[in-house]
Design an enzyme around this catalytic site. Structure first.
Site, PDB file in Angstrom:
ATOM      1  N   PHE A 154       1.002  -1.348  -0.337  1.00 53.56           N
ATOM      2  CA  PHE A 154      -0.175  -0.405  -0.086  1.00 53.56           C
ATOM      3  C   PHE A 154       0.890   1.125  -0.133  1.00 53.56           C
ATOM      4  CE2 PHE A 154       0.376  -0.877   4.314  1.00 53.56           C
ATOM      5  CZ  PHE A 154       0.668   0.340   4.897  1.00 53.56           C
ATOM      6  N   CYS A 155       0.128   2.927  -0.661  1.00 57.44           N
ATOM      7  CA  CYS A 155       0.958   3.846  -0.117  1.00 57.44           C
ATOM      8  C   CYS A 155      -0.476   4.675  -0.060  1.00 57.44           C
ATOM      9  CB  CYS A 155       1.867   3.762  -1.863  1.00 57.44           C
ATOM     10  SG  CYS A 155       0.954   3.893  -3.144  1.00 57.44           S
ATOM     11  N   THR A 156      -0.168   5.551  -0.570  1.00 57.73           N
ATOM     12  CA  THR A 156      -0.931   7.019  -0.215  1.00 57.73           C
ATOM     13  C   THR A 156      -1.872   7.164  -1.238  1.00 57.73           C
ATOM     14  OG1 THR A 156       0.940   8.614   0.344  1.00 57.73           O
ATOM     15  CG2 THR A 156      -0.937   9.793  -0.112  1.00 57.73           C
ATOM     16  N   GLY A 167      -2.413   4.929  -4.575  1.00 52.54           N
ATOM     17  CA  GLY A 167      -1.851   3.934  -5.094  1.00 52.54           C
ATOM     18  C   GLY A 167      -1.248   3.569  -5.944  1.00 52.54           C
ATOM     19  N   ILE A 207      -3.772   4.390   0.882  1.00 47.51           N
ATOM     20  CA  ILE A 207      -4.649   4.838   2.397  1.00 47.51           C
ATOM     21  C   ILE A 207      -6.016   5.672   2.157  1.00 47.51           C
ATOM     22  CG2 ILE A 207      -3.678   5.845   4.172  1.00 47.51           C
ATOM     23  CD1 ILE A 207      -1.159   5.172   3.726  1.00 47.51           C
TER      24      ILE A 207
END
Length: 246
Positions: free
Chosen positions: A180-182, A184, A209
């Site tokens: 996951f990241c901020t 996508g 997220i």
């Protein structure tokens, strides 16, 4: 209130320079500020302004068939979180420097936020495999918050991720790994590269997220989500933790 939007879309562009100029014109006409990145692989943008002006910029993309399915994440702030407008023509809309990782006609398997929330509650995926959440962001970002128990790596740049993860790959072999990241975009490349490099157990979190906050809220998440503007970070209700108007 000002509308804040974040969006990215991978699609081959043979007119990246012309598209960048068109987007700049549309943004400047409505005093929209933020960052627009355009590359031969697509577009990545973070913008804020009057809702009508933002919609005019997005209309440039929505009216282009190459951007069908563009997913836009929306939130609000009391003040303009960007000092100015920056439009940049780049080699990549997210720098990873790994060949074959642009998801034009394929992408790594993904999991949607409601399913991930269920897995977090269970502690396993639906097949009973243990769950590991892999944070692909840098140390400055995850210091503001991350999923509880997530694997974080001491990286400063996204390009450092493969080397930083390498010592941990054997211990992840029996797990379902959700990267996951901020928003996508980083996992579009990272998860695809890892999948092609032998980690068939890696999934990506659809929407990152911010998409998780939008659909699920803060279940299983500790803290806030760092964002790349004057708001600094957002809470699970997508409200600024530090608002420039405060």
């Amino acid at each position: 209130m000002l509308l804040n939007v974040a969006a990215y879309h991978f699609t081959p562009l043979d007119d990246a320079d012309a598209l960048a100029a068109t987007l700049r014109t549309a943004a400047e006409a409505g005093d929209v500020r933020g960052t627009i990145l355009v590359a031969p692989e697509g577009v990545n943008l973070f913008l804020a302004g009057d809702e009508t002006a933002i919609d005019a910029v997005l209309a440039v993309l929505h009216d282009d068939a190459r951007f069908a399915g563009l997913d836009v994440k929306r939130s609000w702030s009391c003040a303009q979180p960007f000092g100015r407008l920056k439009v940049k023509r780049k080699p990549e809309i997210i720098t990873f420097r790994r060949d074959g990782t642009t998801p034009f006609d394929r992408r790594a398997p993904a999991v949607d936020p409601p399913t991930l929330a269920r897995w977090i509650a269970q502690g396993t995926d639906d097949d009973g495999r243990r769950l590991v959440l892999l944070d692909t962001r840098n140390r400055e970002e995850f210091d503001y918050g991350t999923f509880g128990g997530a694997m974080t790596l001491p990286i400063d740049n996204f390009t450092d991720l493969p080397a930083a993860l390498a010592p941990h790959r054997d211990e992840l072999a029996d797990a379902t790994v959700v990267s996951f990241c901020t928003g996508g975009i980083r996992c579009e490349k990272a998860a695809l590269w890892l999948h092609d490099d032998g980690m068939q157990n890696v999934l990506q979190l659809d929407g990152g997220i911010l998409g998780y906050f939008e659909q699920v809220g803060g279940f299983g998440y500790d803290g806030h989500c760092f964002v790349f503007d004057g708001r600094v970070a957002l809470d699970p209700q997508l409200k600024p933790v530090v608002d420039a108007a405060a």
